[in-house]
Every structure is written in structure tokens, then in C-alpha cells.
Design an enzyme around this catalytic site. Structure first.
Site, PDB file in Angstrom:
ATOM      1  N   TYR A 141      -6.040  17.429 -14.411  1.00 17.65           N
ATOM      2  CA  TYR A 141      -5.863  18.597 -13.779  1.00 17.65           C
ATOM      3  C   TYR A 141      -6.700  19.873 -14.662  1.00 17.65           C
ATOM      4  CZ  TYR A 141      -1.844  16.558 -11.768  1.00 17.65           C
ATOM      5  OH  TYR A 141      -1.230  15.755 -10.939  1.00 17.65           O
ATOM      6  N   LYS A 171       0.527  12.645 -18.146  1.00 17.11           N
ATOM      7  CA  LYS A 171       0.078  11.309 -17.420  1.00 17.11           C
ATOM      8  C   LYS A 171      -0.978  10.534 -18.369  1.00 17.11           C
ATOM      9  CE  LYS A 171       0.990  12.964 -12.838  1.00 17.11           C
ATOM     10  NZ  LYS A 171       0.937  14.412 -13.179  1.00 17.11           N
ATOM     11  N   ASP A 181       5.181  19.379 -14.308  1.00 17.10           N
ATOM     12  CA  ASP A 181       4.224  17.968 -14.242  1.00 17.10           C
ATOM     13  C   ASP A 181       2.831  18.386 -14.461  1.00 17.10           C
ATOM     14  OD1 ASP A 181       4.004  15.181 -13.655  1.00 17.10           O
ATOM     15  OD2 ASP A 181       2.719  16.302 -12.367  1.00 17.10           O
ATOM     16  N   PRO A 229       3.259  28.546   8.471  1.00 13.92           N
ATOM     17  CA  PRO A 229       2.967  28.637   9.826  1.00 13.92           C
ATOM     18  C   PRO A 229       1.617  28.018  10.176  1.00 13.92           C
ATOM     19  CG  PRO A 229       4.197  30.521   8.977  1.00 13.92           C
ATOM     20  CD  PRO A 229       3.519  29.964   7.724  1.00 13.92           C
ATOM     21  N   GLY A 271       3.511  16.757  -3.529  1.00 14.34           N
ATOM     22  CA  GLY A 271       2.657  17.174  -2.201  1.00 14.34           C
ATOM     23  C   GLY A 271       3.649  17.000  -0.886  1.00 14.34           C
ATOM     24  N   ILE A 274      -1.116  21.183   5.092  1.00 12.82           N
ATOM     25  CA  ILE A 274      -0.896  21.299   6.713  1.00 12.82           C
ATOM     26  C   ILE A 274       0.441  21.956   6.940  1.00 12.82           C
ATOM     27  CG2 ILE A 274      -0.130  18.948   6.729  1.00 12.82           C
ATOM     28  CD1 ILE A 274      -1.399  19.288   9.626  1.00 12.82           C
TER      29      ILE A 274
END
Length: 321
Positions: free
Chosen positions: A51, A75, A46, A234, A224, A230
């Protein structure tokens, strides 16, 4: 009912990172990333003009030259116009091409953007074509005007491209649930690419959007899955934790730590659970993490193959989101 277009694999690759999102990478590393993905069996990529302002598409086009056996989505909704802005980082992209993205959901804007994308991608068609970044959170006071521009011009142009065989499926690529709910009541969509809104830390899409997509046969691609980082490592290894492109607030970090503890108790790494989680919903066809470098490709393949005990999914679902 919708459902037009190609069958989607469970795992694809997002290409914002090879468009120099947040940090520059060289042409060789970008093309090596795509080569490693192909070698690993990833067959769906994609991308978007946004980008790197054409950089990701151009790099992907070079890397996929002669490969008609893989799926590509791009897109529309932004045109690229030349700029002399000397800033090294613009809109989050470092050392990008000298263009400025301008929102344009008109029929002419969609056609021009699509033609330019085909040139950069070195293809005569794409498999999926998505309208990029519609929604009130993105456009604020301009939302109503942008939506009308799309409904009156851009969407009919996308349908015409599909009818002409220049794309096999059409849809939207967004970060907002509300615009998805609004559009599926007004137009026919084959696919929705939803970024960041169905993850271990944000399951809002499961309450309203995903059941409606399942009922209408609209396939959902989740981008995402790590919520801007986040969930990608780890937590102890991260210098700074980001959620939705901003530093994560303390309550969210605490929730992430609780999720990580649950995963650890089952012998599962948090990033592996985060990557696989969206696919536990029957409406979700595919997940597309952004990748940069052969090492990230290998890491992603290992995470997708990691066994997840069913009781972990049950426990994670019971955690507040």
C-alpha cells in the site's frame, strides 16, 4: 482446529487509502484519519507493504506511535526494491514511495519483508501476519511456482515468527476463494482476510469457504465490503460505478439498484447494509472498510450503528448474487 491470536473487533480499518490508493492524500490527512478512527473506538488496523510501497505502513506507524493497545496486521509476499520509475501512479497508488513491489514468498523474503515492516510500523511485533495475494487469478502461469515457494519457505517462516512471539496469528490476505480452499486443506491458518468475495453483490464464499472456516475455527476478516465502490454511496450520487477495480457492467448495476430499492423500502441506506452484511455470517469476525479522512470515519461509525430490520436481511438473502 485453529483459532490462535487475539480477539478481533467487529469493525477495523483498512489502510490502502492512506497509502494513496487511486488518489494522493497528505501526511496530515492520513494521520488525522487514524486519529479519528482511534477516537471513534476503532482498535484494529490492517496494512501491507504494497500500500503505497511502504507509505501506508509508515503513516500508520507514526499515527500509532506509543499505542500498544491496538491491533495491527500486515502482510508478506512482496519485497520492496528501489525504483527510479518516474510514473506518478503505479499499481494504482498515486505519488507513492520510490519502491517497486516484487513478489517473494521465500523464507528469506518473508523474514526481510517482516523486518522492514516492523521498522516502518515502529513496532517490535504485529498481531496478525498475512501472506498477501496468493492465487491463480493473481499469478496466472506462475501460480504453481509461487504456491510451492510459499509452502516450502514462506509459510514455515511465518510459523516460526508466530512461535517466536513476533506475531500472534498467521494467515492469508487474498481476493480469491479458490486459494483459500486449497490452503486450508494443506496448512494451518489462524485467520483469512478475504477481500470483495463476501458482499451483497458477491456471496460466493458462503457456499463453500465460510462453512469450512467455521468448522475449522478459522476466523474470517472481510475486506472490500463495498466491492470497490459500487456499494459505497447512493447509486444516484456516483459519477462512475466501479466493481472489482473496474467499471461495473450494466447487469451488475441493475442488481445493485434492486438491492438499493429493497433497502430503501426498509428505511436503510444501501451502504449501511453493505457494511453490516458480512457480519451476519457466523464465520465472519470483522469487516475492514478502507478509510481516508475523518469524515469517512464518522460516516462508517454511523453506518455500523444503523439499525437493520431482520426482514431486510431475509429479503436481501433471497436476491440473486
Amino acid at each position: 482446529m485453529s483459532g490462535l491470536g487475539p480477539a478481533l473487533p467487529r469493525l477495523g480499518m483498512g489502510t490502502a487509502a492512506i497509502g494513496n490508493l487511486y488518489r494522493p492524500i497528505g501526511d496530515a490527512e492520513a494521520e488525522a484519519t487514524v486519529a479519528a478512527a482511534l477516537e471513534a473506538g476503532i482498535g484494529y488496523f490492517d496494512t501491507a507493504p504494497h500500500y503505497g510501497f511502504g507509505l501506508a505502513e509508515a503513516r500508520l506507524g507514526r499515527a500509532l506511535a506509543g499505542r500498544g493497545d491496538v491491533l495491527v496486521s500486515t502482510k508478506v509476499g512482496r519485497r520492496l526494491v528501489p525504483t527510479s520509475d518516474p510514473a506518478t501512479t503505479r499499481h494504482g497508488f498515486a505519488e507513492a514511495l520510490p519502491y517497486e513491489p516484487v513478489f517473494d514468498y521465500t523464507a528469506d523474503g518473508v523474514r526481510r519483508s517482516f523486518e522492514d515492516s516492523l521498522g516502518r510500523l515502529r513496532r517490535d511485533r504485529v498481531d496478525l501476519l498475512l501472506a498477501h495475494d496468493l492465487g491463480a487469478l493473481t499469478h496466472g502461469a506462475d501460480h504453481a511456482a509461487r504456491l510451492r515457494e510459499f509452502l516450502d519457505g514462506g509459510y514455515p517462516a511465518m510459523r516460526a515468527l508466530r512461535d517466536a512471539g513476533l506475531t500472534r496469528a498467521i494467515g492469508i490476505g487474498v481476493n480469491e476463494i479458490a486459494i483459500c480452499l486449497e490452503l486450508i486443506d494443506r496448512v494451518e491458518l489462524d485467520v483469512i482476510l478475504l477481500a470483495g468475495r463476501y458482499s451483497l453483490l458477491d456471496r460466493a464464499a458462503a457456499e463453500t469457504l465460510l462453512p469450512r472456516c467455521a468448522a475449522r475455527g478459522i476466523r474470517v476478516i472481510i475486506g472490500g465490503p463495498y466491492n470497490s465502490g459500487i456499494l459505497a454511496r447512493p447509486l444516484a450520487e456516483a459519477d462512475q460505478l466501479f466493481f472489482d477495480y473496474a467499471p461495473a457492467p450494466a447487469p451488475l448495476i441493475a442488481r445493485a439498484r434492486a438491492l438499493e430499492a429493497l433497502c430503501r423500502g426498509c428505511g436503510v441506506a444501501l451502504p449501511a447494509a453493505a457494511l453490516q452484511f458480512p457480519l451476519t455470517h457466523p464465520a465472519v469476525a470483522c469487516v475492514i472498510p478502507g478509510l481516508a479522512g475523518a469524515a469517512e470515519v464518522a460516516e462508517t461509525i454511523a453506518r455500523m450503528a444503523a439499525p437493520i430490520p431482520p426482514h431486510l436481511w431475509s429479503a436481501l438473502q433471497e436476491e440473486p448474487a
